[in-house]
Scaffold this motif. Structure first.
Motif, short mmCIF file in Angstrom:
data_model
loop_
_atom_site.label_atom_id
_atom_site.label_comp_id
_atom_site.label_asym_id
_atom_site.label_seq_id
_atom_site.Cartn_x
_atom_site.Cartn_y
_atom_site.Cartn_z
N PHE A 116 -4.12 2.88 14.92
CA PHE A 116 -4.46 4.41 14.80
C PHE A 116 -5.75 4.82 15.05
O PHE A 116 -6.24 3.35 14.72
CB PHE A 116 -3.89 3.88 13.27
N PRO A 117 -5.99 5.94 14.22
CA PRO A 117 -7.65 5.87 14.68
C PRO A 117 -8.35 5.27 13.33
O PRO A 117 -7.71 4.81 12.71
CB PRO A 117 -7.75 7.10 14.41
N GLY A 118 -8.88 4.33 13.50
CA GLY A 118 -9.60 4.01 12.21
C GLY A 118 -9.48 2.20 12.14
O GLY A 118 -9.71 0.97 11.14
N HIS A 119 -7.98 1.87 13.72
CA HIS A 119 -7.46 0.30 13.17
C HIS A 119 -8.63 -1.26 13.59
O HIS A 119 -8.15 -1.96 13.08
CB HIS A 119 -6.47 -0.10 14.39
N ASP A 120 -10.07 -0.58 14.18
CA ASP A 120 -10.68 -1.31 14.15
C ASP A 120 -12.26 -1.54 12.76
O ASP A 120 -12.78 -2.19 12.92
CB ASP A 120 -11.82 -1.18 15.29
N ASN A 206 5.18 7.49 7.31
CA ASN A 206 4.78 7.36 8.72
C ASN A 206 2.80 7.27 8.11
O ASN A 206 2.60 8.35 8.02
CB ASN A 206 4.82 8.30 9.56
N SER A 207 2.55 6.14 8.95
CA SER A 207 1.00 6.04 8.72
C SER A 207 0.35 7.17 9.49
O SER A 207 1.05 6.96 10.92
CB SER A 207 0.19 3.88 8.55
N LYS A 208 -0.98 7.31 9.15
CA LYS A 208 -1.54 8.35 11.04
C LYS A 208 -2.67 7.51 10.62
O LYS A 208 -3.04 7.74 12.18
CB LYS A 208 -1.24 10.21 10.10
N GLU A 209 -3.55 7.68 9.96
CA GLU A 209 -4.47 7.44 10.22
C GLU A 209 -5.93 6.96 9.02
O GLU A 209 -5.01 6.98 8.15
CB GLU A 209 -5.54 8.32 10.34
N ILE A 210 -6.25 5.72 9.23
CA ILE A 210 -7.52 5.13 8.70
C ILE A 210 -8.13 5.38 8.64
O ILE A 210 -9.06 5.70 9.01
CB ILE A 210 -7.25 3.28 8.96
N LEU A 211 -8.66 5.40 7.29
CA LEU A 211 -10.27 6.00 6.80
C LEU A 211 -11.50 5.33 6.23
O LEU A 211 -10.97 4.65 5.87
CB LEU A 211 -9.87 7.11 6.08
N GLY A 212 -12.10 5.33 6.92
CA GLY A 212 -13.57 4.71 6.89
C GLY A 212 -14.52 5.78 5.87
O GLY A 212 -14.73 6.31 6.20
N GLU A 213 -15.66 4.71 5.85
CA GLU A 213 -17.08 5.31 5.13
C GLU A 213 -17.87 4.69 6.00
O GLU A 213 -17.80 2.96 5.20
CB GLU A 213 -16.65 5.73 3.81
N ASN A 214 -18.87 4.37 5.93
CA ASN A 214 -19.94 3.38 6.29
C ASN A 214 -19.46 1.72 6.99
O ASN A 214 -19.52 0.82 6.85
CB ASN A 214 -20.70 3.23 5.00
N GLY A 215 -18.25 2.62 8.12
CA GLY A 215 -17.72 1.64 9.25
C GLY A 215 -16.24 0.59 8.49
O GLY A 215 -16.26 -0.41 8.78
N HIS A 216 -16.64 0.81 6.72
CA HIS A 216 -15.34 -0.24 6.00
C HIS A 216 -14.61 1.16 5.54
O HIS A 216 -14.61 1.88 5.54
CB HIS A 216 -15.95 -0.38 4.70
N VAL A 217 -13.25 -0.10 5.54
CA VAL A 217 -11.80 1.02 5.40
C VAL A 217 -12.04 1.40 4.24
O VAL A 217 -12.51 0.64 2.99
CB VAL A 217 -10.89 0.04 5.52
N CYS A 230 -7.82 2.38 -0.32
CA CYS A 230 -8.20 0.67 -0.26
C CYS A 230 -8.90 0.53 0.22
O CYS A 230 -10.12 0.80 0.33
CB CYS A 230 -6.56 0.27 0.75
N ASP A 231 -9.25 -1.21 -0.62
CA ASP A 231 -10.55 -2.12 -0.12
C ASP A 231 -10.56 -3.16 0.56
O ASP A 231 -10.95 -3.63 1.82
CB ASP A 231 -10.80 -2.81 -1.51
N LEU A 232 -9.18 -3.38 0.86
CA LEU A 232 -8.58 -4.00 2.58
C LEU A 232 -6.87 -3.46 3.06
O LEU A 232 -6.65 -3.03 1.79
CB LEU A 232 -8.07 -5.11 1.42
N LEU A 233 -6.97 -3.36 4.28
CA LEU A 233 -5.87 -2.98 4.68
C LEU A 233 -5.02 -3.77 5.32
O LEU A 233 -5.54 -4.08 6.48
CB LEU A 233 -6.26 -1.43 5.43
N VAL A 234 -3.95 -5.09 5.35
CA VAL A 234 -4.06 -5.69 5.77
C VAL A 234 -1.88 -5.06 7.02
O VAL A 234 -1.25 -4.41 5.55
CB VAL A 234 -2.73 -6.27 4.55
#
Lengths: 810, 111
Positions: A116-120, A206-217, A230-234
């Motif tokens: 997904f976008p943001g998986h990294d 259905n998951s679409k995208e992982i959103l981040g802020e300053n490089g963190h989920v 969320c603070d952590l995505l497993v």
């Protein structure tokens, strides 16, 4: 000639290969590479580590000593850079080139990360190894986590984090949870159980995208626009065999590394086992087939002929405390009929799928006791027409068999598999029992049954009972191997026969050993000193080291020192003395405990007397943090400072501690006094807890916050402080005189009943007074600071008797 | 030839107890049973290195204080289901004094 074997990957399958080689005494020289910086541990048990039921140390299957003893050269934390099959060498990351005669791939699998976008982003992890587990454990209460994937791993991650106070949401793409193992009805029950644990479950999402802020989920965005912060995505959506190195080496690879029935790859000198292999079109994730592969691979390495056969698999799991079982094909279909049993009150669901009078599939939720019997019928294609009406009730109800909980296990054929992890059948276990393995530990040691995930422990115990009959039960009941008498019987006989010494107990009660063992001696020593405080002389050699040396032994043989702080109160002067002692004796760790004390950890045994003497000089005494006895009285600041306080909770706490300290008891005893019902001292989960109210004092007993979490039960409400102290004292003495050694008060109350306790100390004022007097008699002997006593009388015993280190150095 | 060295008085070791002798290569635990026999063993449990001298002594066995492995004082071998052992050294009592064999202790140092 010694065969040089290089193994790549220290996992459960390759670990088992090494065990087989070593058990058979194979003439091999093994080098073991592992990318993770550690050896083999039981990966199935990461979930109990996550939930806090086990520690990492408990799930290690091979420690450094194990490898050393077998001459295995360990290269942990190192990857293999390349394999030259022509020259038969592997090259390590650091450039070392190692020749091999045989090479074994155990590279396992990689968790699949959906791109997904943001998986990294930082904070997006898989659930695969100890590092992932530690990330989840470190999240902390009040944080939010999202788990993508409603399979076994995802749910265990969710439940483990929820148990640690994390706000967890599970996002699952399918219509119900664990769709590969469960049908919809069982999936529903599982979902309900998770929701009861406070976990949010979103299916068909259905998951679409992982959103981040300053490089963190920051959140997960679903395709319907929902944002889940969320603070952590497993991400626990599956695994892929790790074939990269095999592919680079030119081995034939499909989904996994191709192997034949002997676990040999396309190169006759290279084998592969575990989750990285593909055999006959299948890849493997459960532990049982991996162990079968390991057995075959070991035989192949030793030049023996063995064949790996894929078996019909059943899945028996405990997901977050719920028992699940499924086997065979349980999809609906033409010509298939269902037999369904539901017990909504107990949350039990059982479904059998029948085709042509044979069971072809089964799903059980909540009660899996008979699953082995049903699995046997699926495997053997048994015709069930004659028993169809009672079939769903299990083997105990077939024919005229009586209703007996043991009947099901007794009825199993010898080849019924009991331990799925290790592939151990009933016959093997029964053979071990008749060969002398008379308890669970011995069965584990001789057969490995119940030694991996432990879900079959109950079955193994039933087999012990069925095979040994009454003999097993009587063994269960005795304190230990030294006597057949129970704790309760011994306590009664010590009083009725007036046995006042250890020797008298051993002789009069027919002990089977010369002087007992580490299990019975501490118990008997306690019973004697509690029942005969004046006549009996305490025996330090019958005490566990912590009580013998008045300090808690740590894993490296050092000790911890905890000074008493009455009611959790201290002074600048005391703190200065503690700080000075910590510096003077190089204390590596200073920790504040949950009982409002300061713990100095890592003190050398030889330094204890001198350190105690220093602390004594500042007025500090032993905090008995090591004792089966009064530990701490925790308080809030009550009316001294708090605007809500109703009574002087601090003062009462100090009085209680001054009254009760130094007394030995069957197990540790913790108290607390809270100054108002806001209960800041957490008094309602203590062995004795007092909550102050405007009208007086509410006395609760039998709370706990350890292995079990128990709220106190109300013993009585009293108006005066003196009554509160009297009740607590009488309760302590009643517990000391009656409970079994190592039963906390809540366990003892569960046996005798709270009413029995109330009759003696609330209703019967004479008995209350008599108990208090007996307690005070005991305190006249035992209430003393052991630190001062040991400093004065036996400081030498803490030193080595002789020291040749110095002489050798000269 | 044995070369016995005096490490201390028997009375300095409690009955059903032990004391430690320090050597350049780690500690040796000297045990005294209820029958006043003495035994000398390596002090480190093969399981997790627990100090055996701190264990509960019963019969001619000692239980490691860390995880309850039980060892025979006579052979140094773990009892029951556990597998492993520690080295043992000759020890004797003469006129109320306890002696260890110096040659053995030195061999240990030389290893």
């Amino acid at each position: 000639m010694t065969q040089k074997i290089v193994v790549i990957g220290a996992g459960m399958a390759s670990g088992r290969v090494l065990e087989h080689l070593s058990d058979a005494g194979a003439d091999v020289e093994v080098t073991l590479f592992n990318a993770e910086p550690r050896g083999n541990y039981n990966r199935i048990m990461l979930s109990p580590v996550l939930s806090g039921d086990k520690t990492y140390d408990e799930i290690v299957t091979h420690d450094a000593h194990w490898y050393a003893e077998r001459g295995v050269t360990c290269r942990f934390g190192e990857k293999v850079a390349s394999v030259d099959r022509g020259a038969k060498t592997v090259t390590a990351e650091n450039g070392d080139v190692l020749p091999y005669d045989k090479l074994v791939f155990g590279t396992g699998s990689n968790p699949f990360i959906i791109p997904f976008p943001g998986h990294d982003l930082e904070g997006v992890i898989a659930y695969r190894d100890l590092e992932d587990t530690e990330r989840m454990m470190g999240l902390g209460e009040g944080h939010k986590a999202v788990v993508i994937g409603g399979g076994l791993l995802g749910l265990e991650a969710a439940a483990g984090m929820a148990a640690r106070g994390v706000d967890v949401t599970v996002v699952h793409i399918m219509g119900h949870l664990m769709e590969r193992q469960l049908d919809e009805a069982a999936g529903y029950l599982l979902r309900k159980a998770l929701i009861d644990k406070g976990i949010t479950v979103k299916c068909s999402a259905n998951s679409k995208e992982i959103l981040g802020e300053n490089g963190h989920v920051k959140a997960l965005l679903l395709d319907d626009g929902t944002e889940l912060p969320c603070d952590l995505l497993v991400m626990a959506v599956g695994i892929r065999p790790n074939v990269a190195l095999a592919q680079d080496s030119g081995l034939q690879v499909g989904k996994g590394i191709y192997v034949d029935d002997q676990m040999i790859t396309s190169d006759p000198d290279v084998l592969a086992v575990g989750e990285c292999v593909e055999h006959d079109g299948a890849i493997f994730g459960l532990v049982a087939p991996l162990y079968d592969q390991a057995k075959v691979a070991a035989q192949t390495l030793m030049g023996a002929k063995a064949t790996f056969v894929q078996k019909e698999l059943s899945t028996k799991l405990k997901v977050t405390g719920c028992d699940l079982f499924s086997a065979g094909d349980f999809a609906d279909g033409e010509g298939r009929e269902d037999i369904v049993f539901r017990d909504p009150a107990r949350g039990v669901y059982k479904r059998l799928v029948i085709e042509d009078n044979r069971i072809i599939g089964a799903v059980f939720y909540g009660d899996t006791a008979d699953s082995n019997w049903f699995f046997g019928m699926i495997r053997d294609k048994t015709d069930i027409s004659d028993m169809r009406e009672t079939l769903i009730f299990g083997p105990a109800f077939q024919g005229s068999a009586p209703l007996d909980p043991m009947a099901a296990v007794a009825a199993l054929p010898p080849d019924a598999e009991i331990c799925g992890c290790n592939g151990i059948c009933k016959g093997t276990i029964v053979e071990a029992i008749t060969g002398g393995a008379s308890d669970l530990g011995a069965v584990r040691a001789t057969t490995k049954a119940s030694a991996s995930c432990g879900t079959c422990t109950g079955l193994v115990e039933q087999l012990l009972a069925v095979t040994m009959g009454d003999e097993f039960e009587s063994k269960q009941a005795g304190i230990c191997g030294c006597t057949d008498l129970t704790h309760e019987e011994v306590r009664r006989l010590i009083k009725s026969q007036e046995l006042k010494s250890m020797a008298a107990v051993h002789q009069e009660l027919g002990w089977k050993t010369s002087c007992g063992c580490h299990v019975c001696r501490p118990a008997i020593n306690y019973y004697l000193l509690a029942d005969w405080p004046v006549e009996y002389q305490d025996d330090p050699q019958s005490r566990f080291i912590n009580e013998r040396k008045h300090a808690n032994i740590q894993k490296d043989g050092t000790f911890s020192v905890v000074p008493r702080m009455w009611g959790g109160m201290t002074t600048p002067n005391e703190l200065r003395a503690i700080a000075d002692a910590a510096e003077k004796y190089d204390v590596p760790t200073v920790h504040v405990t949950g009982g409002q004390r300061i713990d100095l950890l890592g003190v050398r045994g030889e330094d204890l007397p001198a350190m105690w003497a220093d602390l004594n000089r500042a007025g500090l005494v032993s905090g008995h943090a090591y004792a089966k006895g009064l530990r701490t009285v925790k308080t809030c600041v009550g009316t001294d400072h708090c605007r809500f306080g109703t009574q002087d909770s601090t003062g009462l706490g100090i009085k209680l501690e001054k009254k009760l300290w130094g007394s030995w008891s069957p197990h540790k005893v913790k108290l607390a006094v809270s100054g108002c019902p806001r209960n800041c001292a957490e008094a309602t989960c203590k062995d004795i807890g007092v909550v102050c109210v405007d009208s007086g004092y509410q006395i609760g007993v039998g709370g706990a916050a350890g292995m079990d979490l128990k709220e106190t039960q109300r013993l009585a409400d009293v108006a005066s402080e003196q009554e509160a102290i009297d009740l607590a004292t009488a309760f302590m003495q009643l517990y000391r005189e009656n409970a079994k050694y190592l039963d906390r008060p809540y366990k003892w109350i569960a046996k005798v009943g709270l009413d029995w306790v109330k009759e003696r100390i609330v209703d019967d004022l004479d008995e209350r007074q008599a108990l208090i007097e007996r307690f005070e008699l005991s305190q006249s002997i035992y209430q003393k600071d052991p630190w001062a006593e040991h400093v004065a009388e036996q400081a030498n015993a803490y030193q080595p008797i002789a020291d040749f280190k110095l002489e050798a150095a000269e | 030839m044995s070369d016995w060295i005096d490490i201390g008085a028997l009375g300095d070791i409690p009955q059903r107890g032990a004391r430690v002798v320090k050597t350049p290569l780690g500690c040796v635990a000297v045990f005294r049973t209820i029958l006043d026999e003495v035994f000398a063993l390596d002090n480190a449990c093969p399981h997790k290195g627990g100090p055996l001298a701190e264990g509960i002594v019963h019969g001619s066995s000692v239980t490691c204080p860390l995880h309850n492995w039980v060892f025979s004082l006579e052979t140094g071998q773990a009892q029951g289901a556990d597998d492993g052992g520690v080295a043992t050294y000759p020890a004797r009592i003469d006129a109320g004094r306890v002696y260890l064999d110096a040659n053995f202790l030195q061999m240990r140092a030389a290893e």
